[in-house]
Write an enzyme that holds these catalytic residues in place. Structure first.
Site, mmCIF file in Angstrom:
data_model
loop_
_atom_site.group_PDB
_atom_site.id
_atom_site.type_symbol
_atom_site.label_atom_id
_atom_site.label_comp_id
_atom_site.label_asym_id
_atom_site.label_seq_id
_atom_site.Cartn_x
_atom_site.Cartn_y
_atom_site.Cartn_z
ATOM 1 N N CYS A 134 1.010 -1.203 -0.027
ATOM 2 C CA CYS A 134 -0.011 -0.018 -0.068
ATOM 3 C C CYS A 134 0.913 1.265 0.153
ATOM 4 C CB CYS A 134 -1.032 0.055 1.158
ATOM 5 S SG CYS A 134 -0.018 -0.058 2.670
ATOM 6 N N GLY A 135 0.640 2.292 0.842
ATOM 7 C CA GLY A 135 1.339 3.479 0.924
ATOM 8 C C GLY A 135 2.518 3.417 1.891
#
Length: 287
Positions: free
Chosen positions: A244-245
């Site tokens: 993800c981030g």
């Protein structure tokens, strides 16, 4: 109260289940609320104002490897042990983790416990928002903490570094599943952290973490989760790597994989905060 047949103290429990077990002597509740940079919200201040009775605050940014320049990387085992003992969490405890968003950052702490070899840990389905919406008890007092011994056994297969992910991407030997929003995955929206390129790991699949959740922040049932993964093009016969981030919402997908019985999964801890930083790593854009 009627605890759901879906309740599983190793993955996900309902608010009814937690309410029924809240006074159990070996239950420990953790508030793992965390917000994206720039959100304007203060997780610790919100915890201090109101939390589930007996809950301890788990600071994702502090219970981390602060030697790394990357955000909230998994803590070294000795630091995890130290912090948990200080919080009165140890061997023999059933842990329930929640956050204020529904299911967002709590899954990251669930994964961290699993990484340390602790399996008696579950995420609260629907989180603090659901607990409050149901009018359940909250408090603003800090819990009474008693030191508890903890032993850990780090499960290295549950985490991947950038070299392992690059290798997996090149050989297409695992499904890399990205939990970020569609626009960020496609490179059409800027990253919330400055200095990062936009796009995704070549060959990865996009499954925004919100897609595995219901509108009330609870997780979809296993049959629906399986359909969501398949609709995203994920081959569930292959090993999975979630990303993800910064390694937070990737854990929501890891929890969803565990709920459908897919045991061969790992989390890319550096996630896009790392991959998007290095110019020598290839970046793909578009769908």
């Amino acid at each position: 109260m009627t605890p759901s047949p879906q309740d599983d103290p190793k993955t996900l429990v309902s608010t009814d289940w937690l309410a029924a077990h809240l006074r159990d002597p070996d239950l420990r509740v953790l508030d793992a609320s965390w917000f994206l940079p720039g959100s304007g919200r203060d997780a610790k201040a919100e915890y201090d104002a109101a939390h589930i009775p007996g809950a301890r605050f788990f600071d994702i940014d502090e219970i981390a490897d602060l030697r790394s320049e990357l955000p909230h990387m998994a803590p070294p085992p000795e630091k995890f042990i130290s912090r948990m003992r200080t919080m009165g969490v140890g061997d023999g405890h059933q842990v329930v983790v929640y956050d204020s968003m529904g299911i967002f950052s709590a899954a990251r702490v669930w994964w961290t416990f699993r990484l340390m070899g602790k399996t008696d840990v579950a995420v609260l389905d629907g989180g603090f928002a659901k607990w409050q919406a149901e009018g359940r008890e909250v408090e603003d007092m800090p819990p009474i903490v008693r030191d508890r011994h903890m032993t850990v056994s780090r499960q290295n297969h549950l985490v991947k570094d950038v070299t392992q992910v690059a290798h997996a991407a090149k050989l297409a030997e695992a499904e890399i599943i990205d939990a970020r929003a569609v626009a960020r995955f496609r490179g059409e929206a800027p990253e919330p952290r400055p200095g990062l390129r936009s796009g995704h790991i070549p060959g990865s699949r996009n499954l925004p973490f919100a897609d595995v959740l219901n509108p009330d922040g609870t997780m979809k049932p296993p049959a629906a989760l399986k359909a969501v993964f398949e609709a995203a093009g994920v081959d569930l016969t292959k090993p999975a790597i979630t990303t993800c981030g910064s390694g937070v919402t990737a854990a929501v997908l890891s929890l969803a994989l565990e709920r459908i019985g897919h045991r061969n999964h790992a989390l890319y801890d550096g996630s896009w905060s790392e991959w998007g930083m290095y110019d020598d790593l290839r970046v793909a854009t578009g769908p």
